[in-house]
Scaffold this motif. Structure first.
Motif, mmCIF file in Angstrom:
data_model
loop_
_atom_site.group_PDB
_atom_site.id
_atom_site.type_symbol
_atom_site.label_atom_id
_atom_site.label_comp_id
_atom_site.label_asym_id
_atom_site.label_seq_id
_atom_site.Cartn_x
_atom_site.Cartn_y
_atom_site.Cartn_z
ATOM 1 N N PHE A 172 0.853 -1.183 -0.148
ATOM 2 C CA PHE A 172 0.004 0.090 0.024
ATOM 3 C C PHE A 172 0.780 1.297 0.081
ATOM 4 C CE2 PHE A 172 -2.157 3.284 2.390
ATOM 5 C CZ PHE A 172 -3.306 3.539 1.596
ATOM 6 N N LYS A 173 1.946 1.161 0.885
ATOM 7 C CA LYS A 173 2.882 2.560 0.989
ATOM 8 C C LYS A 173 3.374 2.570 -0.391
ATOM 9 C CE LYS A 173 3.535 3.030 5.868
ATOM 10 N NZ LYS A 173 4.721 3.224 6.935
ATOM 11 N N VAL A 174 4.008 1.488 -1.043
ATOM 12 C CA VAL A 174 4.907 1.406 -2.244
ATOM 13 C C VAL A 174 4.101 1.935 -3.230
ATOM 14 C CG1 VAL A 174 6.005 0.140 -3.977
ATOM 15 C CG2 VAL A 174 6.576 -0.178 -1.370
ATOM 16 N N SER A 175 2.668 1.525 -3.258
ATOM 17 C CA SER A 175 1.558 1.960 -4.350
ATOM 18 C C SER A 175 1.351 3.295 -4.222
ATOM 19 C CB SER A 175 0.482 1.073 -4.405
ATOM 20 O OG SER A 175 -0.401 1.432 -5.426
ATOM 21 N N PRO A 193 -6.898 1.650 -8.954
ATOM 22 C CA PRO A 193 -8.536 1.905 -8.848
ATOM 23 C C PRO A 193 -9.002 1.238 -7.562
ATOM 24 C CG PRO A 193 -8.149 0.201 -10.432
ATOM 25 C CD PRO A 193 -6.692 0.832 -10.370
ATOM 26 N N ARG A 194 -9.764 2.008 -6.787
ATOM 27 C CA ARG A 194 -10.411 1.436 -5.442
ATOM 28 C C ARG A 194 -9.290 0.720 -4.506
ATOM 29 N NH1 ARG A 194 -14.907 -2.482 -7.238
ATOM 30 N NH2 ARG A 194 -15.168 -2.650 -4.986
ATOM 31 N N LEU A 195 -8.334 1.548 -4.462
ATOM 32 C CA LEU A 195 -7.216 0.851 -3.594
ATOM 33 C C LEU A 195 -7.672 0.562 -2.370
ATOM 34 C CD1 LEU A 195 -4.284 -0.157 -3.240
ATOM 35 C CD2 LEU A 195 -3.567 2.348 -2.972
ATOM 36 N N SER A 304 -2.650 -11.797 -5.143
ATOM 37 C CA SER A 304 -1.767 -11.876 -6.309
ATOM 38 C C SER A 304 -2.031 -10.879 -7.441
ATOM 39 C CB SER A 304 -1.871 -13.412 -7.020
ATOM 40 O OG SER A 304 -1.163 -14.292 -5.977
ATOM 41 N N PHE A 305 -3.211 -10.628 -7.606
ATOM 42 C CA PHE A 305 -3.605 -9.770 -8.593
ATOM 43 C C PHE A 305 -3.299 -8.370 -8.018
ATOM 44 C CE2 PHE A 305 -6.631 -12.822 -10.577
ATOM 45 C CZ PHE A 305 -5.986 -12.622 -11.829
ATOM 46 N N PHE A 306 -3.488 -7.988 -6.762
ATOM 47 C CA PHE A 306 -3.045 -6.814 -5.971
ATOM 48 C C PHE A 306 -1.489 -6.554 -6.189
ATOM 49 C CE2 PHE A 306 -1.897 -4.813 -2.000
ATOM 50 C CZ PHE A 306 -1.997 -3.739 -2.304
ATOM 51 N N ARG A 307 -0.701 -7.615 -5.894
ATOM 52 C CA ARG A 307 0.605 -7.458 -5.744
ATOM 53 C C ARG A 307 1.151 -7.158 -7.234
ATOM 54 N NH1 ARG A 307 5.233 -11.806 -5.115
ATOM 55 N NH2 ARG A 307 4.625 -12.105 -7.152
ATOM 56 N N THR A 308 0.607 -7.877 -8.340
ATOM 57 C CA THR A 308 0.968 -7.779 -9.530
ATOM 58 C C THR A 308 0.764 -6.531 -10.183
ATOM 59 O OG1 THR A 308 0.917 -10.134 -10.136
ATOM 60 C CG2 THR A 308 0.943 -8.704 -12.001
ATOM 61 N N GLY A 343 -8.422 -8.170 -9.902
ATOM 62 C CA GLY A 343 -8.484 -8.543 -8.397
ATOM 63 C C GLY A 343 -9.766 -8.141 -7.652
ATOM 64 N N LEU A 344 -10.041 -6.781 -8.060
ATOM 65 C CA LEU A 344 -11.312 -6.240 -7.303
ATOM 66 C C LEU A 344 -12.384 -7.188 -7.864
ATOM 67 C CD1 LEU A 344 -10.528 -2.470 -7.868
ATOM 68 C CD2 LEU A 344 -11.102 -3.716 -5.685
ATOM 69 N N GLU A 345 -12.505 -7.529 -9.105
ATOM 70 C CA GLU A 345 -13.543 -8.379 -9.617
ATOM 71 C C GLU A 345 -13.671 -9.678 -8.563
ATOM 72 O OE1 GLU A 345 -15.357 -10.449 -13.558
ATOM 73 O OE2 GLU A 345 -13.516 -9.181 -13.555
#
Length: 356
Positions: A172-175, A193-195, A304-308, A343-345
């Protein structure tokens, strides 16, 4: 500074050197460190390798080596580009286990040689995998996760608990830092989106803790043009962590939808796959003694989707800072919002199911 590289030498998977290094200094250093090494040196740069510039070295004896180094310049994250960690895990596994890893020769932390730390490892010819060999990848993953990391000197390689909560907080911080990165035209990279929604869902649905060595990037290469290449190369993200993060990363393509015109390998909507993801998950559980079906495995997939997505956003940030190392960096950088939405899906579908 120059590179002894012949642009006409079209070695598959490589290009002419894009990020220059001091060949003369490197030659003098390698002669002292590698027995039998002979100059002059020919250098190519691998096309892939989004994080750490990776080079193919060919000495005068036609012996091949691989060099991985940190990128030049000031880095957004002190924890990223950890070639020192890559060397440590490869060295420990290579000397003490039967987990298949390349031989590493040495780690150089002297910035006087190539300006940033680097290490040298052996070059191995890749193996082509068909669908049946997915099981081989699964069993290799089980073998890695079964290693007693304390017995091979890796007790300080990572925190043995709280992997997901620490990763989510850090990513989260890195993003946020990457999103604020500005290019020469004063354009920001932009946010996922929608972090905040994603982070809150992770906090509310975290799965039970577990611990093993994890590879961190064990997957079918997400962006290769051919689905039958398995990649087990980049150990930069390896640590002591949750084994399901590796399994989810490996199977991520089965949950990925195809985006027309992009290099993503999306298998989610492909009908009649020779091996569905459920069979591979079951094979992993049988070999590792884990419960099947895995409770709330969607958490690991969504992560995994979030990290990618954060990794792809990082490529966009490095482009903005002129630190990108891959020949295809611009293609990959455009995908971070699409990957976050996948990932959000999964998260939204999980929320709907929980209300039923």
């Amino acid at each position: 500074m120059s590179n002894s590289d012949d642009d006409n030498d079209n070695i598959p998977g490589t290009t002419a050197v894009r990020l220059q290094i001091n060949v003369s200094k490197l030659e003098r250093y390698l002669v002292l460190r590698i027995s039998g090494f002979k100059t002059p040196l020919k250098i190519r740069q691998f096309k892939n390798g989004q994080s750490n510039p990776t080079y193919l070295l060919i000495d005068a004896n036609k012996k091949y080596y691989v060099l991985r180094k940190k990128p030049p310049g000031n880095l957004l994250s002190k924890k990223a580009h950890a070639v020192e960690r890559e060397f440590k895990i490869l060295d420990a596994l290579g000397r003490n286990t039967d987990v298949p890893v390349p031989k590493v020769y040495f780690l150089c932390e002297d910035d006087e040689i190539l300006e940033t730390p680097f290490y040298i490892m052996e070059y191995l010819n890749g193996r082509i995998f068909g669908y049946d060999d997915w099981y081989s990848a699964i069993y290799t993953l089980v073998k890695l996760h079964s290693v007693d990391y304390k017995s091979i000197g890796l007790e300080n390689y990572g925190n043995p608990s709280g992997f997901y909560s620490r990763q989510i907080h850090s990513l989260f911080k890195v993003s946020e830092a990457q999103a604020a990165t500005i290019d020469d035209e004063n354009n920001k990279v932009g946010s996922l989106p929608r972090l905040n929604d994603m982070i809150q869902w992770f906090k509310n649905n975290e799965i039970s803790d577990d611990t093993s060595i994890i590879h961190g990037d064990f997957k079918v290469d997400y962006y290769l043009e051919f689905i039958n290449w398995i990649v087990f190369r980049n150990w930069e993200l390896s640590t002591i962590g949750h084994p399901l993060s590796d399994l989810a990363n490996l199977l991520m393509n089965f949950f990925t939808k195809e985006i027309p015109g992009s290099p993503l390998i999306g298998l989610r909507d492909v009908k009649n796959l020779p091996i569905p993801s459920t069979e591979l998950i079951q094979a992993y559980c049988e070999k590792s003694g884990r419960q099947y079906p895995i409770p709330r495995f969607e958490f690991a997939i969504a992560f995994s989707f979030f990290r990618t997505a954060v990794i792809l956003q990082g490529i966009a940030a490095r482009i903005a800072r002129k630190q990108a190392s891959s020949a295809k960096a611009h293609t990959y950088a455009k995908l971070f919002k699409n990957v976050a939405l996948m990932g959000l899906e999964i998260i939204d579908q999980s929320a709907v199911k929980s209300k039923v």
